[in-house]
Design a protein around this motif. Structure first.
Motif, PDB file in Angstrom:
ATOM      1  N   GLN A 123       6.358  -4.433  -9.443  1.00 45.58           N
ATOM      2  CA  GLN A 123       6.781  -5.654  -8.764  1.00 45.58           C
ATOM      3  C   GLN A 123       5.816  -6.058  -7.648  1.00 45.58           C
ATOM      4  O   GLN A 123       5.751  -7.230  -7.268  1.00 45.58           O
ATOM      5  CB  GLN A 123       8.187  -5.458  -8.196  1.00 45.58           C
ATOM      6  CG  GLN A 123       9.249  -5.342  -9.282  1.00 45.58           C
ATOM      7  CD  GLN A 123      10.577  -4.821  -8.766  1.00 45.58           C
ATOM      8  OE1 GLN A 123      10.616  -4.030  -7.815  1.00 45.58           O
ATOM      9  NE2 GLN A 123      11.671  -5.240  -9.394  1.00 45.58           N
ATOM     10  N   LEU A 124       5.076  -5.080  -7.129  1.00 42.51           N
ATOM     11  CA  LEU A 124       4.141  -5.348  -6.036  1.00 42.51           C
ATOM     12  C   LEU A 124       2.691  -5.368  -6.498  1.00 42.51           C
ATOM     13  O   LEU A 124       1.771  -5.378  -5.665  1.00 42.51           O
ATOM     14  CB  LEU A 124       4.302  -4.281  -4.940  1.00 42.51           C
ATOM     15  CG  LEU A 124       5.667  -4.193  -4.265  1.00 42.51           C
ATOM     16  CD1 LEU A 124       5.678  -3.035  -3.276  1.00 42.51           C
ATOM     17  CD2 LEU A 124       6.024  -5.496  -3.568  1.00 42.51           C
ATOM     18  N   ALA A 125       2.484  -5.412  -7.790  1.00 46.46           N
ATOM     19  CA  ALA A 125       1.130  -5.277  -8.341  1.00 46.46           C
ATOM     20  C   ALA A 125       0.148  -6.287  -7.760  1.00 46.46           C
ATOM     21  O   ALA A 125      -1.023  -5.971  -7.534  1.00 46.46           O
ATOM     22  CB  ALA A 125       1.178  -5.395  -9.859  1.00 46.46           C
ATOM     23  N   ASP A 126       0.579  -7.503  -7.516  1.00 43.99           N
ATOM     24  CA  ASP A 126      -0.317  -8.552  -7.031  1.00 43.99           C
ATOM     25  C   ASP A 126      -0.187  -8.802  -5.530  1.00 43.99           C
ATOM     26  O   ASP A 126      -0.732  -9.787  -5.017  1.00 43.99           O
ATOM     27  CB  ASP A 126      -0.051  -9.862  -7.780  1.00 43.99           C
ATOM     28  CG  ASP A 126      -0.330  -9.741  -9.272  1.00 43.99           C
ATOM     29  OD1 ASP A 126      -1.300  -9.036  -9.628  1.00 43.99           O
ATOM     30  OD2 ASP A 126       0.420 -10.334 -10.070  1.00 43.99           O
ATOM     31  N   VAL A 127       0.535  -7.938  -4.831  1.00 45.24           N
ATOM     32  CA  VAL A 127       0.739  -8.120  -3.397  1.00 45.24           C
ATOM     33  C   VAL A 127      -0.386  -7.428  -2.633  1.00 45.24           C
ATOM     34  O   VAL A 127      -0.604  -6.223  -2.800  1.00 45.24           O
ATOM     35  CB  VAL A 127       2.100  -7.536  -2.963  1.00 45.24           C
ATOM     36  CG1 VAL A 127       2.283  -7.667  -1.455  1.00 45.24           C
ATOM     37  CG2 VAL A 127       3.236  -8.252  -3.698  1.00 45.24           C
TER      38      VAL A 127
END
Length: 214
Positions: free
Chosen positions: A109-113
């Protein structure tokens, strides 16, 4: 010796409270886990807050065993997810206590954060519930809740073999180059959300232990 139920089957949580009590000089207390008492029906943790769920577990312990009961509810709140998983932390993947799967889902869910937006904090609320007659005898409230918070950031991959839950991902602000799963148990106790909350229960537990000697 005063017996206290820790309403958990997690041996690491039991050891954590034992270390906190030992550091405070409280040695005449026997801590029991849910594995050490006759099994009883546990109320579903349907509370909207950590305090709600901690009290559900603590009240169950007193109701079914008659023992003073300590329970905690804790989780991780991620800035980029508007504070989630929060109270759903232990079952974020849909099943309770699947640490590796919960961690993998959160990482996805945080891959692109980016790093600067990967802030998070742990919260622990600990509840102490007492049988009514014991509370009256020692002059303590029947229910006490305390809270501890631990700020940090989330790494992009798990590191370390210690701890549990999201510890392999959580890098505390006091130790920015490491994860909680790489800390010693003593250092984690010193810094952690649960350690901070449990430390606030030392005084009432000390009063209980002293009263039992009388």
């Amino acid at each position: 010796m005063l017996q206290i139920l820790v309403a958990s089957r997690n041996a690491k949580k039991l050891r954590e409270l034992h270390r906190v009590l030992h550091a405070a000089g409280i040695t005449d207390v026997e801590l029991l886990s849910l594995r050490d008492v006759p099994e009883y029906p546990e109320t579903p943790e349907t509370g909207a807050t950590f305090a709600d769920n901690a009290l559900i577990k603590a009240r169950d312990g007193v109701r079914h065993t008659g023992l003073p009961t300590v329970a905690d509810d804790s989780g991780i709140c991620v800035d980029a997810l508007n504070g989630m998983p929060g109270v759903l932390s232990a079952r974020w993947c849909g099943k309770h206590g699947e640490d590796a799967t919960n961690n993998a889902l959160l990482l996805g869910q945080l891959a692109d954060v980016p790093e600067e937006r990967r802030g998070a904090h742990y919260i622990s609320v600990c509840a102490l519930a007492l049988p009514a007659d014991l509370a009256t005898a020692v002059g303590l409230p029947e229910e006490t809740t305390v809270e501890g918070v631990w700020h940090g950031t989330l790494r992009t991959e798990p590191r370390g073999e210690e701890g549990f839950g999201y510890d392999p991902l959580f890098s505390p602000e006091e130790e920015p180059g490491t994860t909680v799963a790489e800390l010693s148990a003593e250092r984690k106790d010193e810094l952690s959300h649960r350690g901070k909350a449990l430390a606030q229960l030392v005084e009432p537990l000390k009063q209980l232990a002293a009263a039992r000697k009388l």
